[in-house]
Motif scaffolding. Sequence first.
Motif, PDB file in Angstrom:
ATOM      1  N   VAL A 179       1.765  -7.730  -2.605  1.00 48.46           N
ATOM      2  CA  VAL A 179       1.652  -6.500  -3.404  1.00 48.46           C
ATOM      3  C   VAL A 179       1.902  -6.815  -4.893  1.00 48.46           C
ATOM      4  N   GLY A 180       1.341  -7.933  -5.311  1.00 52.15           N
ATOM      5  CA  GLY A 180       1.533  -8.382  -6.684  1.00 52.15           C
ATOM      6  C   GLY A 180       0.290  -8.143  -7.520  1.00 52.15           C
ATOM      7  N   PRO A 181       0.230  -8.747  -8.709  1.00 48.61           N
ATOM      8  CA  PRO A 181      -0.914  -8.529  -9.583  1.00 48.61           C
ATOM      9  C   PRO A 181      -2.213  -9.074  -8.979  1.00 48.61           C
ATOM     10  N   HIS A 182      -3.286  -8.352  -9.204  1.00 49.21           N
ATOM     11  CA  HIS A 182      -4.645  -8.751  -8.811  1.00 49.21           C
ATOM     12  C   HIS A 182      -4.870  -8.772  -7.312  1.00 49.21           C
ATOM     13  N   ASN A 183      -3.941  -8.229  -6.529  1.00 46.02           N
ATOM     14  CA  ASN A 183      -4.264  -8.246  -5.101  1.00 46.02           C
ATOM     15  C   ASN A 183      -4.564  -6.859  -4.569  1.00 46.02           C
ATOM     16  N   GLY A 184      -5.275  -6.846  -3.458  1.00 47.57           N
ATOM     17  CA  GLY A 184      -5.845  -5.610  -2.940  1.00 47.57           C
ATOM     18  C   GLY A 184      -4.839  -4.656  -2.331  1.00 47.57           C
ATOM     19  N   ALA A 185      -3.555  -5.008  -2.322  1.00 51.15           N
ATOM     20  CA  ALA A 185      -2.572  -4.087  -1.743  1.00 51.15           C
ATOM     21  C   ALA A 185      -1.904  -3.233  -2.804  1.00 51.15           C
ATOM     22  N   THR A 186      -2.129  -3.561  -4.072  1.00 52.38           N
ATOM     23  CA  THR A 186      -1.369  -2.903  -5.138  1.00 52.38           C
ATOM     24  C   THR A 186      -2.027  -1.602  -5.590  1.00 52.38           C
ATOM     25  N   PHE A 187      -3.366  -1.552  -5.566  1.00 52.11           N
ATOM     26  CA  PHE A 187      -4.098  -0.346  -5.942  1.00 52.11           C
ATOM     27  C   PHE A 187      -4.519   0.326  -4.642  1.00 52.11           C
ATOM     28  N   CYS A 188      -3.548   0.732  -3.857  1.00 55.38           N
ATOM     29  CA  CYS A 188      -3.831   1.063  -2.458  1.00 55.38           C
ATOM     30  C   CYS A 188      -2.685   1.863  -1.880  1.00 55.38           C
ATOM     31  N   ASN A 189      -2.876   2.384  -0.690  1.00 54.63           N
ATOM     32  CA  ASN A 189      -1.770   2.917   0.100  1.00 54.63           C
ATOM     33  C   ASN A 189      -0.959   1.700   0.549  1.00 54.63           C
ATOM     34  N   VAL A 190       0.170   1.470  -0.125  1.00 56.01           N
ATOM     35  CA  VAL A 190       0.894   0.204   0.101  1.00 56.01           C
ATOM     36  C   VAL A 190       1.396   0.100   1.546  1.00 56.01           C
ATOM     37  N   GLY A 191       1.715   1.258   2.133  1.00 57.92           N
ATOM     38  CA  GLY A 191       2.218   1.247   3.510  1.00 57.92           C
ATOM     39  C   GLY A 191       1.318   0.438   4.431  1.00 57.92           C
ATOM     40  N   VAL A 192       0.021   0.642   4.311  1.00 53.84           N
ATOM     41  CA  VAL A 192      -0.928  -0.055   5.178  1.00 53.84           C
ATOM     42  C   VAL A 192      -1.422  -1.353   4.534  1.00 53.84           C
ATOM     43  N   CYS A 193      -1.808  -1.274   3.251  1.00 59.66           N
ATOM     44  CA  CYS A 193      -2.425  -2.457   2.625  1.00 59.66           C
ATOM     45  C   CYS A 193      -1.419  -3.607   2.499  1.00 59.66           C
ATOM     46  N   GLY A 194      -0.146  -3.272   2.266  1.00 62.81           N
ATOM     47  CA  GLY A 194       0.893  -4.314   2.198  1.00 62.81           C
ATOM     48  C   GLY A 194       1.046  -4.992   3.551  1.00 62.81           C
ATOM     49  N   GLY A 195       1.025  -4.196   4.611  1.00 62.72           N
ATOM     50  CA  GLY A 195       1.168  -4.742   5.970  1.00 62.72           C
ATOM     51  C   GLY A 195       0.013  -5.667   6.324  1.00 62.72           C
ATOM     52  N   LEU A 196      -1.214  -5.237   5.968  1.00 60.32           N
ATOM     53  CA  LEU A 196      -2.385  -6.074   6.275  1.00 60.32           C
ATOM     54  C   LEU A 196      -2.303  -7.393   5.510  1.00 60.32           C
ATOM     55  N   GLN A 197      -1.751  -7.325   4.295  1.00 62.25           N
ATOM     56  CA  GLN A 197      -1.630  -8.546   3.500  1.00 62.25           C
ATOM     57  C   GLN A 197      -0.602  -9.515   4.102  1.00 62.25           C
ATOM     58  N   VAL A 198       0.502  -8.947   4.577  1.00 61.84           N
ATOM     59  CA  VAL A 198       1.523  -9.774   5.244  1.00 61.84           C
ATOM     60  C   VAL A 198       0.866 -10.549   6.388  1.00 61.84           C
ATOM     61  N   GLU A 199       0.012  -9.868   7.142  1.00 61.45           N
ATOM     62  CA  GLU A 199      -0.593 -10.521   8.307  1.00 61.45           C
ATOM     63  C   GLU A 199      -1.536 -11.646   7.873  1.00 61.45           C
ATOM     64  N   TRP A 200      -2.246 -11.441   6.771  1.00 62.22           N
ATOM     65  CA  TRP A 200      -3.161 -12.487   6.298  1.00 62.22           C
ATOM     66  C   TRP A 200      -2.363 -13.736   5.858  1.00 62.22           C
ATOM     67  N   VAL A 201      -1.307 -13.497   5.080  1.00 58.26           N
ATOM     68  CA  VAL A 201      -0.483 -14.628   4.599  1.00 58.26           C
ATOM     69  C   VAL A 201       0.156 -15.342   5.797  1.00 58.26           C
ATOM     70  N   SER A 202       0.614 -14.574   6.761  1.00 57.02           N
ATOM     71  CA  SER A 202       1.269 -15.187   7.926  1.00 57.02           C
ATOM     72  C   SER A 202       0.274 -16.066   8.688  1.00 57.02           C
ATOM     73  N   ARG A 203      -0.964 -15.559   8.788  1.00 57.00           N
ATOM     74  CA  ARG A 203      -1.977 -16.371   9.489  1.00 57.00           C
ATOM     75  C   ARG A 203      -2.244 -17.669   8.737  1.00 57.00           C
ATOM     76  N   MET A 204      -2.239 -17.576   7.409  1.00 54.06           N
ATOM     77  CA  MET A 204      -2.474 -18.787   6.611  1.00 54.06           C
ATOM     78  C   MET A 204      -1.341 -19.798   6.855  1.00 54.06           C
ATOM     79  N   LEU A 205      -0.106 -19.304   6.885  1.00 54.33           N
ATOM     80  CA  LEU A 205       1.008 -20.233   7.116  1.00 54.33           C
ATOM     81  C   LEU A 205       0.937 -20.812   8.534  1.00 54.33           C
ATOM     82  N   GLY A 206       0.480 -19.991   9.471  1.00 52.26           N
ATOM     83  CA  GLY A 206       0.307 -20.482  10.850  1.00 52.26           C
ATOM     84  C   GLY A 206      -0.768 -21.562  10.905  1.00 52.26           C
ATOM     85  N   TYR A 207      -1.843 -21.330  10.182  1.00 54.43           N
ATOM     86  CA  TYR A 207      -2.942 -22.308  10.123  1.00 54.43           C
ATOM     87  C   TYR A 207      -2.421 -23.629   9.547  1.00 54.43           C
TER      88      TYR A 207
END
Length: 547
Positions: free
Chosen positions: A437-465
């Motif tokens: 939920v930082g600068p230039h990311n798609g969760a900041t200009f958004c309903n953070v409740g949902v967009c922040g959660g979706l972002q967490v999942e993307w980052v977590s998948r990257m770390l899993g990868y």
Amino acid sequence: MLKKVEARSVDAVVIGAGITGMYQTYVLREMGFSVQGYDGSSNVGGTWYWNRYPGCRLDTESYAYGYFGLKGIMPEWTWTERFASQPTMLRYCNYAADKMDIRKDYQFNTRVSRAHFNESTDMWDLGLDDGSEVSCRYLISAVGPLSATRMPNIAGIEDFKGESFHTSRWPRDPSDPNGAQQIDFSNKRVGVIGTGATGVQVIPIVAKSAKELVVFQRSPNWCTPLGNTPITEDEMVKLRSEYEKILAFVSSTPTGFPYERNMKKGSQTTPEERQELFESLYDMPGYGIWLSGYRDLLTSKASNNYLAEFIANKIRQRVKDPATAEKLIPKDHPFGTKRVPMETYYYEVYNQPNVKLVDVRETPITRVTPTGLQVGDKTYDLDVIVYATGFDAVTGSLDLIDIRGRGGEPLKQTWDDGPLTYLGLQVRKFPNFFTLVGPHNGATFCNVGVCGGLQVEWVSRMLGYMRDHKLVYSEPLEEAQDKWTQQVYEDFSKTLLTEADAWWVKVKNHPDGTQTRRAMVHVAGGPEYRKFCEDIASRDYEGFVLR
Ligand SMILES: Cc1cc2nc3c(=O)[nH]c(=O)nc-3n(C[C@H](O)[C@H](O)[C@H](O)COP(=O)(O)OP(=O)(O)OC[C@H]3O[C@@H](n4cnc5c(N)ncnc54)[C@H](O)[C@@H]3O)c2cc1C
């Protein structure tokens, strides 16, 4: 002799225990990473922990913000209002923390004050404000887009002898760690500085009981009715049965809100059609009027003017004194180019005999005196001053941490001319550092409740990868970062958002009198953002150096 204590080492440190940080910590822990969270607060909740001013509430539909409910982490949770109040939101965060058993992974009352990338270990070395140290492979910021409070730069602030507080640091109830102190305004002369989203929420509540309320307004905002109503048990049963559908729908809308888009352009309509649509949207709860109006609202000045004139007329109808009404109508920015404050009887407040509006744009506040405020040659005697002056948005909380990447370069310096990021998530020369939920990311200009959660999942998948592929280092390529940053600026420049000094623009004034204005948010829409991120992931995290 003092024994040297070795710094603790974990896979990941998460800074922040708001909804984003809590969820990130939980997901990584469930994936088997060792995670340590820190928050300067004494408990979970972030925004909903800190902001305890009267009237504080969501302007996103509760059920559509409550990702933990939608995701099945707490399906039994009951929303009782369409737009939940802060006390409910704090209960929601605490309930979520219990369900995820997250508090054991956090150290509270602890701020991360320093984070230096150690090139010999490829780890982050962190300093905490209790003097201790920790090192981690992945440093994940969930410090919040609106968490660094901003006080106005007015002389004499320290001299005031009455009570004064920033809305985000409202006095606590000493007997209830989650409660706010109930302040009796009935015999008090109260000054509120600021008429943004927070001011617009707090002013009607204070106006109900204050002996006198003086509102000091620098720039009026386009405010529209919140339309809060109770959610009945039957409605809740229906909502619960549709959680999957709701999540799919909000994930498909550009800003994560549960409102249909109107595919017409304002210019394709007649005045009668526009009047009918705007009337129905004005009566509709929440952000419908911003998000379900004509699709060129934020790209066409003419289309924007239609709606702005409609709202201006509503203000003229609701405020009896024509001069006061005109002061409350924005003249300096198009409708919706700043986050639209959602109001409940806000405009009617100015019809009350105990409320006065003072325009401080033309004559700014000169100083805070021991007994009130001085504006030009006028003085206002006050018992309480409420600073509803908002936040140093998006990058403010990161700026308070001494973050240094490869070569010892401070993040603040790297971002001096505006943020540089890849996907709004990583920064070149700052390996393994993620900005949720930082600068230039798609969760900041958004309903953070949902967009922040979706972002967490993307980052977590990257770390899993990375773990699966025995990779421990991630950093964006310069060209990927430059391309993303340019894209963010370009998308923003095509909108009327450039015309407002909103918190999603970073303005820098140069000594020669010139100004740079940089977009802080990605505005091309959540679905487009996430599709882009998914494509990157499917191409083995293209644009990142992984090793
Ligand atoms: C009054 C208000 C109403 C809002 N309403 C809405 C809404 O209706 N819809 C919406 O989408 N968004 C809304 N927002 C935006 C809101 O910030 C997000 O919805 C969301 O709560 C952000 O969650 P977060 O976990 O990312 O950050 P936050 O909730 O801000 O949590 C960040 C945490 O990080 C901690 N922290 C920061 N720096 C450090 C450090 N150096 N060391 C340790 N801890 C640190 C802070 O103490 C804080 O607890 C609102 C914001 C405010 C202020």
